[in-house]
Write a protein that holds these residues in place. Structure first.
Motif, PDB file in Angstrom:
ATOM      1  N   ASN A   1       0.825  -1.204   0.000  1.00  0.00           N
ATOM      2  CA  ASN A   1       0.000   0.000   0.000  1.00  0.00           C
ATOM      3  C   ASN A   1       0.864   1.259   0.000  1.00  0.00           C
ATOM      4  OD1 ASN A   1      -2.723   1.307   0.356  1.00  0.00           O
ATOM      5  ND2 ASN A   1      -1.698   2.066   2.204  1.00  0.00           N
TER       6      ASN A   1
ATOM      7  N   GLU B   1       2.230   2.055  -3.527  1.00  0.00           N
ATOM      8  CA  GLU B   1       1.210   2.666  -4.372  1.00  0.00           C
ATOM      9  C   GLU B   1       0.996   4.133  -3.998  1.00  0.00           C
ATOM     10  OE1 GLU B   1      -2.405   0.474  -4.425  1.00  0.00           O
ATOM     11  OE2 GLU B   1      -1.467  -1.400  -5.074  1.00  0.00           O
ATOM     12  N   ASN B   2       0.924   4.423  -2.705  1.00  0.00           N
ATOM     13  CA  ASN B   2       0.688   5.796  -2.260  1.00  0.00           C
ATOM     14  C   ASN B   2       1.847   6.724  -2.625  1.00  0.00           C
ATOM     15  OD1 ASN B   2      -1.790   5.165  -1.191  1.00  0.00           O
ATOM     16  ND2 ASN B   2      -1.047   4.909   0.910  1.00  0.00           N
TER      17      ASN B   2
ATOM     18  N   MET C   1       4.025   6.445  -5.092  1.00  0.00           N
ATOM     19  CA  MET C   1       4.035   6.694  -6.526  1.00  0.00           C
ATOM     20  C   MET C   1       2.952   7.690  -6.907  1.00  0.00           C
ATOM     21  SD  MET C   1       6.590   5.030  -7.754  1.00  0.00           S
ATOM     22  CE  MET C   1       6.245   5.186  -9.502  1.00  0.00           C
ATOM     23  N   THR C   2       1.788   7.575  -6.278  1.00  0.00           N
ATOM     24  CA  THR C   2       0.695   8.514  -6.549  1.00  0.00           C
ATOM     25  C   THR C   2       1.066   9.928  -6.112  1.00  0.00           C
ATOM     26  OG1 THR C   2      -0.943   6.766  -6.261  1.00  0.00           O
ATOM     27  CG2 THR C   2      -1.731   9.033  -6.101  1.00  0.00           C
ATOM     28  N   MET C   3       1.867  10.047  -5.046  1.00  0.00           N
ATOM     29  CA  MET C   3       2.239  11.353  -4.496  1.00  0.00           C
ATOM     30  C   MET C   3       3.417  12.008  -5.223  1.00  0.00           C
ATOM     31  SD  MET C   3       1.841  10.410  -0.464  1.00  0.00           S
ATOM     32  CE  MET C   3       2.444  11.992   0.114  1.00  0.00           C
TER      33      MET C   3
END
Length: 406
Positions: free
Chosen positions: A271, A274-275, A277-279
């Protein structure tokens, strides 16, 4: 590739540029035959010493006083001079750069624009002379060049006296030209070192950033003398250099964030990746390691732009409970160009759109083509074709199409 490389560490003016180009090998007689009748001046060239540096000094001595002209008058003078076509176009382009700057500063249309210092006979001769020198060097196989590069320009400092009064350096027209040119500049010294004419000539002719070339060797070197007496030699250096055939890879600055964790589950780590990379993280890796006393743990390693580092570090601490994140600042990364394109691919008689990430060297060679996972996964689910076959076909079709475009 061959390039002319300007180093304006002591500024630049029209006569300094012309002097440097003649010192490099441009024909004085070729330039003289055009500029003397065109601008009603006497062309003078001599070798001088500037703080121990031998340089070529060029002077345009006016035969009659002429303090100012309208922009249209200057264009007429250049157009009637029977110059080589390329020289005429370049000279008119340089004066247009000056005119656009003056027009913006004084809020006057071009047809009513009145040139002062830059409209005098010597200034016209400097601009046209420089354009002739560039043309002559390019026409000679020994001095032929493909591009023109310029290092950061020293504009000088202090104040300058002009027809509008006492103004800070750089003068308004010079600063306006620099703003539009993309040239990098700095201020050092106590007098004006970069003139509007010098700024306009460099602005028009410079075609490559110094960061986009790799010099292999200097072929010729020339020095143009300025009229100032300064602590640093008031000269402009220009070199004819041979550059690498391959443009350099992209360079940017990154920071590397690291922390060790020994009590975080795989689900939490997944998790977190994923977070991050999104940020805005550029890449995230989770590496199994052993810590003291043989405890199994994970090294979390994040590559980030410097402006995102603190935000990403906070997220790592928040999600893992880590007490701190190590940051290795200002590391340099070289990379290839990447772009996303979408292509239509046929699967089982139906057309699907697949986004592809294409990485290339600066000269255009394809490094890698990668199909977007999520899109291929959906196609695989709909068609029953194995995911690896979907990705392989999309990437193959993309390579064929991209190479045809090239």
């Amino acid at each position: 590739m061959r390039a002319l490389y300007f180093e304006p560490f002591s500024g630049a003016s029209g006569d300094m540029i012309l002097g440097a180009l003649i010192d490099l090998g441009a024909s004085e007689s070729f330039i003289r035959q055009y500029v003397e009748p065109l601008a009603n001046i006497t062309f003078r060239r001599e070798k001088v010493m500037k703080n121990g540096i031998s340089a070529t000094d060029v002077s345009m001595i006016e035969n009659a006083p002429n303090n100012a002209r309208h922009y249209s008058e200057i264009c007429d003078i250049v157009s009637r001079a029977s110059l080589p076509g390329e020289v005429e176009q370049n000279a008119l382009a340089v004066f247009r750069i000056i005119a656009d700057a003056e027009s913006k500063i004084h809020n006057r249309p071009l047809e009513k624009l009145h040139f002062h210092e830059t409209g005098q006979d010597d200034a016209i001769a400097d601009v046209v002379g420089a354009c002739l020198a560039f043309y002559d060097l390019k026409s000679n196989p020994k001095t032929a060049w493909d591009e023109i590069i310029c290092n950061d320009v020293n504009v000088g400092g202090g104040v300058v006296e002009c027809c509008h009064g006492t103004l800070p350096v750089p003068a308004p027209a010079t600063l306006e030209i620099l703003k539009s040119s993309g040239l990098s500049f700095y201020s050092e010294g106590s007098r004006e070192l970069l003139t509007p004419t010098g700024a306009a000539v460099l602005s028009h002719f410079v075609s490559l950033s110094k960061d986009r070339i790799q010099a292999v060797k200097a072929v010729l070197i020339g020095y143009g003398a300025g009229k100032a007496n300064t602590e640093r030699p008031n000269v402009l250096r220009v070199s004819l250099i041979e550059c690498s055939d391959f443009p350099p890879l992209q360079k940017d600055q990154i920071e590397v964030l690291e922390t060790n964790v020994d009590d975080v589950t795989g689900e939490v780590l997944g998790n977190l990746v994923e977070n991050l990379m999104t940020m805005g993280a550029l890449d995230v890796a989770v590496i199994p390691i052993y810590m003291k006393k043989g405890r199994p743990a994970h090294l979390i390693k994040v590559i980030s732009k410097p402006e995102y580092s603190e935000k990403l570090a906070r997220q790592i601490i928040r999600e893992t409970g880590s007490l701190g994140v190590r940051v290795a600042p200002s590391k340099h990364r070289v990379s290839v160009s990447r772009e996303m394109i979408s292509i239509d691919v046929d699967f089982s008689g139906k057309t699907y759109t697949v986004p592809l990430k294409i990485a290339t060297f600066p000269e255009g060679e394809i490094v890698q083509i990668s199909a977007e996972y999520e899109n291929c996964k959906q196609i695989s689910a709909e068609t029953g074709i194995p995911l690896r076959e979907v990705m392989k076909k999309a990437e193959s079709d993309g390579r064929n199409k991209f190479q045809r475009i090239e």
